[in-house]
Motif scaffolding. Structure first.
Motif, short mmCIF file in Angstrom:
data_model
loop_
_atom_site.label_atom_id
_atom_site.label_comp_id
_atom_site.label_asym_id
_atom_site.label_seq_id
_atom_site.Cartn_x
_atom_site.Cartn_y
_atom_site.Cartn_z
N ALA A 198 -2.12 10.35 1.66
CA ALA A 198 -2.43 9.48 0.64
C ALA A 198 -1.82 8.06 0.79
O ALA A 198 -2.13 7.04 0.60
N GLU A 199 -0.49 7.93 1.63
CA GLU A 199 -0.12 6.73 1.73
C GLU A 199 -1.08 6.17 2.87
O GLU A 199 -1.00 4.76 2.89
N ARG A 200 -1.85 6.61 3.66
CA ARG A 200 -2.86 6.04 4.70
C ARG A 200 -4.17 5.94 4.34
O ARG A 200 -4.82 5.88 5.51
N LYS A 201 -4.44 6.41 3.17
CA LYS A 201 -5.86 6.68 2.69
C LYS A 201 -6.68 5.42 3.15
O LYS A 201 -7.65 5.23 3.73
N LYS A 202 -6.24 4.07 2.80
CA LYS A 202 -6.84 2.88 2.85
C LYS A 202 -7.03 2.49 4.64
O LYS A 202 -7.68 2.29 5.27
N ALA A 203 -5.71 2.72 5.24
CA ALA A 203 -5.73 2.67 6.41
C ALA A 203 -6.44 3.41 7.50
O ALA A 203 -7.32 2.71 8.39
N PHE A 204 -6.59 4.72 7.08
CA PHE A 204 -7.61 5.58 7.90
C PHE A 204 -9.13 5.08 7.55
O PHE A 204 -9.99 5.08 8.50
N ARG A 205 -9.40 4.52 6.49
CA ARG A 205 -10.75 4.07 6.25
C ARG A 205 -10.86 2.71 6.85
O ARG A 205 -12.00 2.65 7.49
N LYS A 206 -9.86 1.71 7.07
CA LYS A 206 -10.17 0.54 7.94
C LYS A 206 -10.12 0.82 9.32
O LYS A 206 -10.74 0.19 10.02
N ALA A 207 -9.34 2.03 9.90
CA ALA A 207 -9.60 2.31 11.14
C ALA A 207 -10.88 2.82 11.42
O ALA A 207 -11.65 2.37 12.47
N ARG A 208 -11.62 3.71 10.53
CA ARG A 208 -12.90 4.12 10.80
C ARG A 208 -13.84 2.99 10.82
O ARG A 208 -14.89 3.06 11.49
N ARG A 209 -13.79 2.08 9.86
CA ARG A 209 -14.62 0.81 9.68
C ARG A 209 -14.52 0.20 11.10
O ARG A 209 -15.58 -0.21 11.77
N PHE A 210 -13.38 -0.04 11.69
CA PHE A 210 -13.32 -0.74 13.01
C PHE A 210 -14.06 -0.06 14.11
O PHE A 210 -14.83 -0.58 14.86
N VAL A 211 -13.77 1.55 14.19
CA VAL A 211 -14.47 2.09 15.02
C VAL A 211 -15.99 1.93 15.19
O VAL A 211 -16.90 1.70 15.97
N LYS A 212 -16.76 2.05 13.99
CA LYS A 212 -17.93 1.96 13.35
C LYS A 212 -18.54 0.44 13.97
O LYS A 212 -19.48 0.31 14.22
N ASN A 213 -17.91 -0.52 13.55
CA ASN A 213 -17.91 -1.85 14.02
C ASN A 213 -18.02 -2.12 15.31
O ASN A 213 -19.06 -2.77 15.92
#
Length: 117
Positions: free
Chosen positions: A57-72
C-alpha cells in the motif's frame, strides 16, 4: 564468467524504514542478453510479492511509476545506464522513504520481447 563481467546487469528494489530486511527486497540480474520488458515487469512483480499488504500500500504509486518506466523504456527500444531513473515514491506515504528503485548497471535494458537477441 562472474556477474561483474556480464554485459547486462542491474537490480530492482523495494526499500524503506518499514522493511526490516537489510537492503530491502531486491531482484538482481547479470546475464548475457538484454533484459526484456516482460522480464523487468516480472522482476517488479517478484519484489512486490515479497512486501506485506501495508508495504504494498505504501508503494502502490511507486510500483505503478516503475512499471510505466519499464513500458516506456520498451517503446524506445530499451534504455541503458545513462537513463538511470530516480527512485519511484509517493510523497504522500506515511513512510517517508518508502520507494521502489530500478538500477541499470550496464547494458541495454527493458527491450521489447521481439527485439531480444
Amino acid at each position: 564468467m562472474s556477474s561483474l563481467t556480464e554485459p547486462y546487469r542491474g537490480r530492482v528494489q523495494a526499500q524503506g524504514d518499514d522493511i526490516q530486511q537489510k537492503g530491502g527486497y531486491s531482484h538482481s540480474w547479470a546475464q548475457q542478453k538484454p533484459v526484456t520488458d516482460q522480464e523487468g515487469l516480472s522482476f517488479l512483480d517478484t519484489i512486490e510479492e515479497q512486501c506485506t499488504e501495508s508495504q504494498k500500500a505504501e508503494r502502490k504509486k511507486a510500483f505503478r511509476k516503475a512499471r510505466r518506466f519499464v513500458k516506456n523504456a520498451s517503446k524506445q527500444g530499451g534504455v541503458g545506464p545513462e537513463s538511470q531513473p530516480h527512485s519511484f515514491c509517493d510523497p504522500k506515504c506515511k513512510v517517508a522513504n518508502a520507494r521502489v528503485d530500478i538500477e541499470i548497471r550496464s547494458g541495454l535494458t527493458f527491450v521489447p520481447v521481439n527485439q531480444e537477441k
